[in-house]
Design an enzyme around this catalytic site. Structure first.
Site, PDB file in Angstrom:
ATOM      1  N   ASP A 145      23.947  10.415   3.381  1.00 39.72           N
ATOM      2  CA  ASP A 145      23.328  10.656   4.605  1.00 39.72           C
ATOM      3  C   ASP A 145      21.741  10.203   4.441  1.00 39.72           C
ATOM      4  OD1 ASP A 145      25.341  11.956   5.288  1.00 39.72           O
ATOM      5  OD2 ASP A 145      24.408  13.855   5.845  1.00 39.72           O
ATOM      6  N   HIS A 205      19.515  12.204  17.010  1.00 45.34           N
ATOM      7  CA  HIS A 205      20.790  12.947  16.710  1.00 45.34           C
ATOM      8  C   HIS A 205      20.571  14.270  16.934  1.00 45.34           C
ATOM      9  CE1 HIS A 205      24.635  13.394  14.207  1.00 45.34           C
ATOM     10  NE2 HIS A 205      24.190  14.638  14.526  1.00 45.34           N
TER      11      HIS A 205
END
EC number: 2.7.2.1
Length: 396
Positions: A145, A205
């Site tokens: 990530d 996001h």
């Protein structure tokens, strides 16, 4: 290539199987370590489901059942028939700054930086080791990530603490949701028919966890999450940015330990801490019924988001588009409207009718006269992990 994507949690394994980038199956192993464990595999081509309910003691047993269901469904002969397996890893730390194929060094490093992500990395590591044991001939890739944010400049990722904390203890901003931000920014370039290396976008996001990323010419230059996913936006149950001096004050006030304060900030704060709900559908229903705390929670969420997006307009030399993604970003027209209205002076003109349309897929929701494009791009982190895994295998 036949690629399996695994997201291993402490008591679950989520998976998707891709054959030449087409999803053939997806599923979930849940309640690992409990008596009422369950494994579900769904054939995504005909919606046929295969299930088992039994006691699953560990990840190894869970993946073994997944293998049996693959055989039963006829989708895959065996896990050894895979070309590769891509593993979602939350934290790569300072040394694992790029996606890579797994070897002994990578395993040790993921374990070493587990202190940075104690709820995630140990489970990811268990998933990798389980896959290696189940299918020794299959290449495993670690997809971090944090990797997309490796291009942030030092003045963006450093904290203004004594330098030794960075130099000796690797304390810095890492950023998260990188796989999602990378995916939607590349999709935005294709949607707008532009070269990604010539495009500057701000990606939001927005899910129960939420972050914003400033992307200049395809590269992350800043992001709202930091050393952990707690920094930045107001989120579902996370507080986001706050004055650090509040923490010792709370400790003395309530007699809480560091661990209890960590739980408070991560699981009992955010919009949930303000109004008692973290599902935005519930929050907006409560607002319609006159719940002032729900209205406050939504306003706080949107205001913090506006501040971050606005600051990234200042960071980027120009901004071509804003991208909304994640469960809230893709589905909540009210959040998008409230955010874009406050950014109108920066050249954002939302088309209210397009914004309200309940349609899926990639779409543009700005008015034709808008100087900055506003896009809704559904994220697909598993597809991005599969793509990167294929790329890594191809290079080796």
């Amino acid at each position: 290539m036949k690629i399996l994507v695994l997201n291993s949690g402490s008591s679950s394994i989520k998976f998707k199987f891709f054959d030449n980038k087409v999803v053939k199956a997806s599923g979930l192993v849940e309640k690992i370590g409990e008596q009422n464990s369950k494994v579900v595999l769904k054939n995504t081509l005909n919606n046929e489901s295969f299930e088992r309910e039994l006691t699953i003691n560990n990840h190894e047993e869970g993946l073994s059942i997944v293998n049996e269901l693959f055989k039963e469904s006829g989708i895959l002969a065996d896990l050894n028939a895979l070309d590769g397996c891509g593993h979602r890893i939350v934290h790569g730390g300072r040394n694992l700054s790029e996606h890579c194929l797994v070897d002994d060094y990578v395993l040790k490093e993921i374990d070493r930086v587990s202190i940075f992500a104690p709820l995630h990395n140990p489970a990811h590591l268990a998933g990798i080791k389980t896959m290696i044991k189940a299918a020794p001939s299959v290449a495993n890739a670690a997809i971090f990530d944090t990797a997309f944010h490796r291009t942030m400049p030092d003045f963006a990722y450093m904290y203004a603490l004594p330098y030794d904390f960075y130099d000796k203890h690797n304390i810095r901003r890492y950023g998260f949701h990188g796989t999602s931000h990378a995916y939607v920014s590349s999709r935005a370039a294709k949607f707008l028919q532009k070269d990604q290396n010539e495009l500057n976008v701000i990606s939001a996001h927005l899910g129960n966890g939420a972050s914003v990323c400033a992307i200049e010419k395809g590269k992350s230059v800043d992001t709202s999450m930091g050393f952990t996913p707690l920094e930045g936006l107001v989120m579902g149950t996370r507080c986001g940015d706050l004055d650090p001096a509040i923490l010792p004050f709370i400790s003395h006030l309530k007699g809480l330990t560091i661990e209890e304060i960590d739980t408070l900030m991560n699981k009992k704060s955010g919009v949930y801490g303000i109004c008692g709900y973290n599902d935005f559908r519930d929050i907006e229903r409560e607002i319609e019924q006159g719940n002032d705390k729900a209205r406050l929670a939504l306003d706080m969420f949107c205001y913090r988001l506006v501040k971050y997006i606005g600051s990234y307009f200042a960071v980027l030399p120009k901004t071509d588009a804003i991208i909304f993604t994640g469960g809230i970003g893709e589905n909540d027209s009210l959040v998008r409207q409230k955010v874009c209205e406050r950014l109108a002076h920066l050249g954002i003109e939302l088309d209210f009718e397009l914004n309200k349309q309940r349609i899926s897929g990639e779409r543009m929701i700005n008015h034709a006269n808008s100087k900055v494009k506003v896009l809704v791009i559904p994220t697909d982190e598993e597809l991005e992990i599969a793509r990167i895994t294929e790329e890594l295998i191809g290079k080796n």
